[in-house]
Scaffold this motif. Structure first.
Motif, PDB file in Angstrom:
ATOM      1  N   HIS A 230      11.165   9.492 -27.870  1.00  0.00           N
ATOM      2  CA  HIS A 230      10.418  10.683 -28.264  1.00  0.00           C
ATOM      3  C   HIS A 230       9.365  10.295 -29.302  1.00  0.00           C
ATOM      4  O   HIS A 230       9.667   9.559 -30.252  1.00  0.00           O
ATOM      5  N   ASP A 567      17.229  11.511 -30.849  1.00  0.00           N
ATOM      6  CA  ASP A 567      16.347  11.260 -29.711  1.00  0.00           C
ATOM      7  C   ASP A 567      16.917  11.867 -28.436  1.00  0.00           C
ATOM      8  O   ASP A 567      16.185  12.454 -27.626  1.00  0.00           O
ATOM      9  N   ALA A 571      15.458  15.066 -26.167  1.00  0.00           N
ATOM     10  CA  ALA A 571      15.229  14.928 -24.731  1.00  0.00           C
ATOM     11  C   ALA A 571      15.755  16.123 -23.941  1.00  0.00           C
ATOM     12  O   ALA A 571      15.301  16.377 -22.819  1.00  0.00           O
TER      13      ALA A 571
END
Length: 635
Positions: A230, A567, A571
């Protein structure tokens, strides 16, 4: 004028209360003559923030996994507005000053609204605060200042005042010593050994001899990171007075993390003239260690380097710690007063512009960098090194960062219960010395573990004090003399005392330090909260392979794991996790409990590990799959 001042003093005595008192003065500070009555001083009165009594509950509301508002964080502007000094506070203190003979036309409010400032003679301020001021001289640092032992304010306005300067604050009691073997200012002491045989290319069967990225992945079941990462989830790493070398990182990647391309480097967030990278022959052990540990866990995620300050202040042994960093990532911190501090401390913190050779000639950087979701810090001091109010103000800032969704992790220290060099014990040299900012209840403390000799990554870890390369190193832990046990930790600490009661006398409350022979504060915030491996870490420095150790290693490991989890949350459309302690204390099963080891110091064996939380390894080491499942299941 003398008659007026005598009258005011009598009035003050009748209607005022002690606002601050210094009960103990370091032996380094020598009290000299009383200040001259006619000597002029700049007086600053720090104004209290609003809503601070709500701050803890606000943080728990967004941090407790059972709260309906979990992870509903605030913006930086919302946090700043929430806690700014009120108009009533300003008005009431100004009126009190006028009644005390300080006319309104003599008083200015600083641009940040946090201070009321005026010039006055010693005679005037002694009368106003019903106190006496003396000159003080520090035998260790050469610093001179004026201070009182206590001062009074009107009971009616006490709630509006945090702090008065000049007041009881004398500054740090000793010089701050930096360096790999010197730990008064703790970079949490990475230790560099001579080049070690067999450190290159070790697989997970040799992890009791050298911890490589493969060993860490095996210990904590960490898969290779998802790609692409990300773009808004860089791992923040703080450094001061210690700078990495790109050549060393490239050698490490080539040897231990071949998936990371040469030249991979942190995003620079240079604060107040800091510079990085540096030449290989001048590379510091801490910065190299932090990035060599973090990158193999987070890559292809990025890291962000918060490097402070210019070369003069970064190595200045008398400078404070963390204030310029906090200034740079939160503009409100530069501008408000809290618990005795408004802006930076002129006696403890770097002063900018710095006109010294190689100094940063600009203004103090204030609010120029957005904080990353996770920040790893492997530096610190002891509670006894700095004024309590200085520490409380920083602790409140960590709370505010938590409200914004930022996770702050600190290394717990490397001298067990003793503090730097093992000779920082309190009282008569036997009372345990808690660390700062570890004792702040709004940060996550990381202790250290080790793979025991002859054991593998599938076996339970122990603590490093009895084993491994560095026999004098043990994981920092203990109980605060400033902060009480926080509610999220209360059950865990109570269980530890009930089932694994330490064999030492104790005292209750920091004001009773050492009372009845007590060695630790039974009512204090316990630390560390968690742990990770911090022994026999494979590193490159100065172009040479070697081993390092310290909770400096443990902290970027744990921080990188939290960053990986964020992260994965991003997502799937979720956000950062903020202050992680309430989640972990309610879900200790996502960590590997450590039950083997102690953290000696102050002539004792220190505390012992135990089932559940303990003041050596906290709740334990990471289990990545369990932690990921837990946080993916939260809002």
């Amino acid at each position: 004028m003398p008659g007026l001042l005598l009258g005011l003093s009598a009035l003050s005595t009748a209607t005022s209360v002690v606002h601050e008192r210094r009960d103990v003065t370091s032996t380094n500070w020598v009290k000299a003559s009383r200040v001259s009555p006619s000597e002029q001083h700049v007086v600053r009165i720090g104004l209290t923030q609003t809503s601070m009594e709500e701050a803890h509950e606000l943080l728990m509301d967004v941090s407790d996994p059972s709260s309906p508002n979990y992870a509903r964080f605030y913006s930086a502007d919302e946090v700043a507005a929430k806690f700014a000094p009120s108009a009533e506070t300003v008005r009431e203190v100004q009126n009190w000053l006028a009644e005390g003979g300080i006319a309104a036309n003599r008083v200015a409010q600083t641009e940040n609204r946090g201070w009321l400032v005026f010039r006055a003679s010693s005679q005037e301020i002694e009368s106003l605060f019903n106190t006496t001021y003396h000159q003080y001289h520090n035998l260790a640092t050469g610093q001179k200042t004026i201070a009182c032992e206590q001062y009074h304010v009107s009971e009616s306005i006490q709630k509006h005042i945090d702090y008065v300067h000049p007041g009881i604050n004398l500054g740090a009691s000793t010089a701050t010593i930096t360096g790999i073997k010197q730990k008064r200012s703790r970079r949490s002491l990475p230790r560099q050994a001579a080049p070690a045989e067999g450190t290159q290319g070790l697989n997970v069967t040799g992890c009791d001899r050298a911890i490589t990225p493969d060993c860490i992945r095996a210990l904590y079941k960490i898969p290779i990171a998802r790609a692409p990462a990300h773009p808004n989830n860089s791992l923040g790493i703080f450094e001061q007075g210690d700078v990495y070398a790109q050549e060393d990182l490239d050698l490490f990647f080539k040897t231990y993390a071949k998936n990371i391309p040469p030249g991979t480097h942190p995003i620079p967030a240079m604060i107040n003239g800091a510079k990085a990278p540096i030449s290989q022959e001048s590379a510091g052990p801490e910065s190299n260690l932090d990035f060599e540990l973090a990158y193999p866990i987070v890559y292809p995620q990025t890291t962000t380097l918060y490097q402070t300050d210019d070369v003069n202040w970064a190595a200045n042994s008398s400078a404070g710690l963390f204030n310029t960093f906090l200034d740079a990532i939160d503009g409100s911190y530069c501008k408000y007063c809290s618990n005795g501090q408004c802006g930076n401390d002129p006696f403890l913190d770097p002063i900018y512009p710095d006109h010294s050779p190689d100094g940063y000639d600009g203004q103090l950087m204030c609010g120029v960098f957005k904080p990353t979701n996770v920040i790893s810090v492997s530096y610190g001091k002891q509670e006894n090194d700095l004024p309590v109010n200085y520490q409380r103000r920083q602790c409140q800032e960590y709370l505010k960062l938590g409200l914004q969704g930022v996770s702050i992790l600190f290394a717990s220290g490397d001298a067990g219960v003793a503090g730097p060099f093992g000779n920082s014990c309190l009282g008569n040299g036997t009372v345990f010395s808690p660390a700062f900012p570890n004792s702040c209840p709004y940060v996550t403390n990381v202790g250290a573990t080790t793979v025991l000799p002859g054991h593998s990554v599938t076996d339970p870890e122990g603590t490093p004090n009895d084993y491994g390369l560095f026999s004098t190193y043990s994981s920092g832990g203990g109980f605060s003399n400033i902060y009480p046990i926080p509610d999220y930790q209360a059950d865990a600490v109570a269980t530890y005392f009930k089932d694994h009661n330490p064999p030492y006398p104790y005292y209750e409350g920091g004001d009773n330090l050492g009372k009845n022979g007590g060695l630790y504060n039974r009512l204090g915030r316990g630390y560390p909260d968690v742990a990770a491996n911090g022994e026999n870490i494979a590193v490159y420095r100065w172009g040479t392979a070697g081993l390092s150790a310290g909770t400096s290693a443990s902290t970027p490991i744990f921080a990188a794991i939290i960053n990986r989890i964020i992260d994965e949350r991003l997502a799937v459309g979720k956000g950062p996790v903020g202050f992680i302690n309430p989640v972990l204390y309610k879900n200790p099963s996502v960590l590997n409990d450590i039950t083997n080891g102690i953290n000696p110091g102050c002539g004792t064996d220190g505390f012992s590990t135990a089932s559940g939380w303990d003041p050596v390894t906290g709740l334990g080491t990471p289990n990545y799959p369990k932690m990921l499942d837990l946080w993916l299941g939260l809002p």
